[in-house]
Design a protein around this motif. Structure first.
Motif, short mmCIF file in Angstrom:
data_model
loop_
_atom_site.label_atom_id
_atom_site.label_comp_id
_atom_site.label_asym_id
_atom_site.label_seq_id
_atom_site.Cartn_x
_atom_site.Cartn_y
_atom_site.Cartn_z
N ILE A 63 -49.15 37.34 29.18
CA ILE A 63 -48.50 36.08 29.20
C ILE A 63 -48.90 35.31 28.13
O ILE A 63 -47.82 34.52 27.67
CB ILE A 63 -49.43 35.70 30.58
N ASN A 95 -40.25 33.30 33.50
CA ASN A 95 -40.99 33.13 34.62
C ASN A 95 -40.29 33.78 35.84
O ASN A 95 -41.15 34.25 36.87
CB ASN A 95 -41.36 31.64 34.81
N ASP A 151 -45.84 32.65 34.04
CA ASP A 151 -47.07 31.77 33.94
C ASP A 151 -48.21 31.29 34.82
O ASP A 151 -49.30 31.42 34.86
CB ASP A 151 -46.73 30.45 33.26
N ASN A 152 -47.45 31.49 36.07
CA ASN A 152 -48.30 31.72 37.40
C ASN A 152 -48.34 32.78 38.08
O ASN A 152 -48.33 32.90 39.42
CB ASN A 152 -47.57 30.41 38.19
#
Length: 824
Positions: free
Chosen positions: A120, A220, A234-235
């Motif tokens: 990431i 993402n 990212d999450n």
């Protein structure tokens, strides 16, 4: 002489390239499908087909190192030397030895977490290396059906009979494209299709294209109808768990980490499977992931599997995606379909910059005669050889196509389908001349039959003649319709002529005339079907009607890309109508309201006086940033959600029976879809208008707003209506402004709520506002669930509505029956 020329052409075509071909198998001799084959330190690549066979085309003779790679197997290396002569190279791959000892493992520390965190953190650096490129692109798509039922919901399914075998299984669709692409992040793509081939259609154009399948796991989200979260988003740790399954050393002596991707909640738009990460640069080496259709908001799909493979070039130190495959299984109503799409990227070029004028609104174009390429072209260009099944399908459907084009065959099919049956008088009938491309269609006596309080039981029928130009995608149609109201005892008829001139700017002319019964609101806010049930079952009379005897002409076309103009001229005689029946299915002392929207309890006073009027309408629709495809058979417009769509209109009446009916109206509409990643989409619809000299105009010409008092919804979204507003309570002849905002979470919230996530539904929040002079603004707040249903049929929606106007006004429950759109 002709033979000599043919031999020379064949010689030069063979001399311009060379092939390495063969079969890739495992240690047991079983073919390995979709193995990655490429020339070391280049971007010359291909993949094996379902039978393990491959063909690698190389244009320049010499000595090359060819690598054979497949996930779970050791990469095999072959050194080949050739000079314009095809070589055969069969390769056997051995199973990879996955080592766990390369990474320290303990019960407290999960090494996969550190690897994913590094991946990431390194996304920006890794993706920057491939943010601009030119490449060759090849795609092949195939759809298969298995055990196709003979009937569905009582309807005979016979249009695939000649494509499938005795078990009602076979290939329904097979197509290929060869193209050149230029790409620049984040989403600029220019594609030129050099060749297109569709099995059974020598004039067909495949819709396979690079932009629609440009799935980048460094981003993402991946757009699979809904926003699917990448395993290295990212999450990502909010959605995934990870397990380290070991590592191995690849052909470049780089350590490759195999990470198992596990969904925390399988109701969310996430994938499962494996992602392979290069240990030092944390680049993606390969992906092998799957997702269920219910997670994508498409329950008809059972499962979709995506695989990507990347190759490394020691010269420029870039990992580039060279193959991608999709496998899917889908089924609904007893129809089971499977398919596979194969994509090969080769001959990459990574320029420092791309010419400014490269990217335009034309994102895809077909070269002339792209769909007319000979077999010799495909045999020397196609990077993935056809399987026996695919070759057979091309041959079979070529023969079938020739047969289907013949007059004898088409006449025989028409004679079978054109047989008149006893119930066709009621249900409808179609007579076709397929060879000459025309048909006559008759609407049965029960088609669109309904009930209203003005006409009573209304029976409708019609007949039309249509002539088509299929290669140009144009048509001409002449039609006539009649309707008879039993209670009113009156017959009305209309006629129309429509001609589409071309498919480049879609210039279309229509002329209409006759006598009809119309709703005061020309948007027809209440459908015939809903009004019939609302009236007969609940004795409601929401549909307010008047008679319109008219002649009109309409012309529309695209002036330039993204700018559409529509011109309409209408001369009509308007007459008020009254109720003629109080029939219903229920016994009730209640009476229907009158047909006057302004005075529902006044059965004598008409809503307006009879009059004549000429009305002109001009509407411009501007689709900012509109993209398009160019094909020899026309232009295909592609929406661009990054920009709004703006409509500007001007309406003018003249030559009226009385000058008081003459007015002008300026109006506008702004629509925008705002994508919020995996958190859903927000639809915005703003509209407004200003009347001039409208003080004494007929109520017919007022601005009427789309209300809903039936508590039944049929639209996919409610961004053009008020669901608790009486139909004509706010009609105006001055000025107005409407606001409709609706957010669909696409399951973002609902998928996280225990038990409720089993519904696989979507939370919908809405706000609606109506402002007109001398009146407190009317507002509605809504909350609902969409994508409700049984099994794979998600055809329902349920909303709670609360309305305010100078305080609380009321609330309602709206039952969304989206299948009603099909019935109208």
């Amino acid at each position: 002489m002709k033979k000599a020329i043919l031999i020379l052409i064949l010689f030069f075509s063979i001399s311009s390239f060379a092939q390495v071909k063969g079969t890739v198998t495992d240690s047991k001799g079983k073919p390995i499908a979709f193995a990655n084959i490429y020339v070391k330190d280049t971007y010359i690549s291909t993949t094996s087909n379902e039978q393990g066979k491959y063909e690698l085309n190389i244009k320049i003779p010499g000595t090359y190192v060819i690598l054979y790679k497949y996930l779970g197997y050791k990469t095999e290396k072959r050194v080949v030397e050739f000079d314009k002569i095809a070589l055969s190279a069969d390769v056997t791959l051995q199973e990879e030895e996955i080592q766990l000892q390369d990474v320290a493992i303990s019960n407290k520390v999960n090494p996969a977490i550190a690897i994913i965190k590094n991946a990431i953190a390194s996304k920006k650096e890794n993706t920057k290396k491939t943010d601009k490129y030119n490449a060759d692109f090849y795609s092949r798509g195939i759809f298969r059906v298995k055990n196709l039922p003979k009937t569905i919901l009582g309807q005979k399914i016979d249009f695939f009979d000649e494509m499938i075998d005795s078990t009602r299984s076979g290939i329904l669709y097979l197509s290929e494209t060869v193209s050149k692409i230029t790409f620049q992040k984040p989403d600029k793509m220019k594609e030129t299709i050099i060749a297109s081939k569709v099995s059974g259609n020598d004039n067909g154009f495949s819709f396979n294209n690079a932009a629609d399948v440009n799935y980048d796991f460094y981003e993402n989200y991946l757009d699979f109808n809904t926003k699917v979260v990448s395993p290295i988003a990212d999450n990502a740790f909010n959605y995934y768990k990870y397990k380290f399954d070991g590592s191995f050393v690849d052909e470049n002596n780089k350590i490759i980490d195999k990470i198992k991707v596990i969904a925390k909640r399988d109701s969310e738009p996430v994938m499962e499977g494996y992602i392979y990460i290069v240990d030092d640069t944390w680049a993606i080496y390969a992906v092998d992931l799957s997702i269920k259709g219910s997670q994508m908001g498409n329950p008809a799909i059972n499962k979709l599997v995506i695989q990507q493979s990347f190759s490394y070039n020691n010269t420029n130190k870039i990992w580039a995606k060279n193959t991608q495959t999709f496998d899917f299984e889908a089924g609904i109503f007893g129809i089971n379909i499977s398919g596979r799409f194969t994509y090969v990227y080769s001959n990459f070029d990574f320029p420092e910059k791309i010419e400014k004028k490269t990217f335009t609104n034309e994102v895809l174009k077909f070269e002339a005669n792209a769909n007319k390429k000979e077999d010799s072209f495909w045999n020397t260009t196609r990077p993935v050889p056809l399987t026996l099944e695919e070759s057979t399908d091309y041959l079979k459907k070529d023969v079938l196509q020739t047969k289907k084009k013949s007059k004898t065959y088409l006449d025989s099919i028409d004679s079978k389908r054109n047989k008149l049956r006893f119930f066709d008088v009621i249900s409808g009938y179609n007579y076709s001349n397929s060879y000459k491309k025309w048909n006559i269609n008759y609407d049965g006596l029960l088609s669109n039959s309904s009930f209203n309080t003005v006409q009573g039981y209304k029976f409708h029928s019609g007949i039309s003649y249509t002539k088509r130009e299929e290669e140009k995608r144009t048509f001409s149609r002449i039609s006539s319709n009649i309707e008879y109201g039993l209670a009113e005892k009156k017959l009305r008829a209309t006629g129309s002529y429509v001609h589409k001139f071309n498919s480049v700017n879609n210039a279309t002319l229509s002329i209409n005339a006759g006598s009809s019964v119309a709703q005061f609101n020309s948007n027809n806010p209440i459908s015939n079907t809903i009004n019939t049930f609302s009236s007969l079952l609940f004795k409601n009379n929401f549909m307010k009607l008047y008679e319109k005897n008219f002649v009109s002409a309409n012309f529309g076309r695209e002036l330039v890309n993204g700018l559409n103009m529509n011109f309409n001229l209408d001369y009509s005689e308007r007459k008020p109508l009254w109720n003629t029946t109080d029939q219903s299915f229920i016994k009730s002392e209640n009476v229907y309201t009158s047909n006057n929207p302004l005075l529902p309890n006044d059965f004598i006073t008409p809503a307006f006086e009879k009059h004549n009027l000429m009305k002109a309408n001009v509407v411009a629709v501007i689709k900012f940033g509109q993209h398009y495809w160019t094909r020899p058979d026309g232009k295909f417009n592609i929406g661009n959600d990054s920009y709004p769509t703006v409509s500007l209109g001007y309406e003018k009446t003249f030559s009226a029976t009385d000058k008081k009916y003459e007015y002008s109206l300026l109006k506008f509409r702004i629509q925008q879809l705002v994508a919020l990643g995996n958190k859903g989409n927000t639809k915005i619809n703003l509209s407004g208008g200003q009347f001039f000299n409208g003080e004494n105009i007929a109520f017919v010409d007022y601005k009427h707003f789309n209300g809903n008092q039936t508590h039944i919804g049929s639209a996919d979204s409610y961004t053009n209506q008020f669901n608790n507003l009486p139909y004509y309570s706010a009609s105006t002849n001055t000025k107005y402004f409407e606001t409709h905002i609706e957010h669909n979470d696409q399951g973002f919230i609902m998928n996280k709520i225990p038990l409720l996530n089993k519904l696989q539904s979507q939370l919908v929040l809405g706000f609606h506002n109506l402002a007109i002079p001398n009146r407190v603004p009317y507002q509605e707040y809504t909350i609902g669930l969409d994508n409700l249903g049984f099994g794979k049929a998600k055809l329902f929606r349920l909303d709670y509505v609360r309305s305010y106007q100078n305080g609380y006004q009321g609330d309602a429950i709206i039952f969304g029956l989206k299948f009603l759109n099909v019935l109208e």
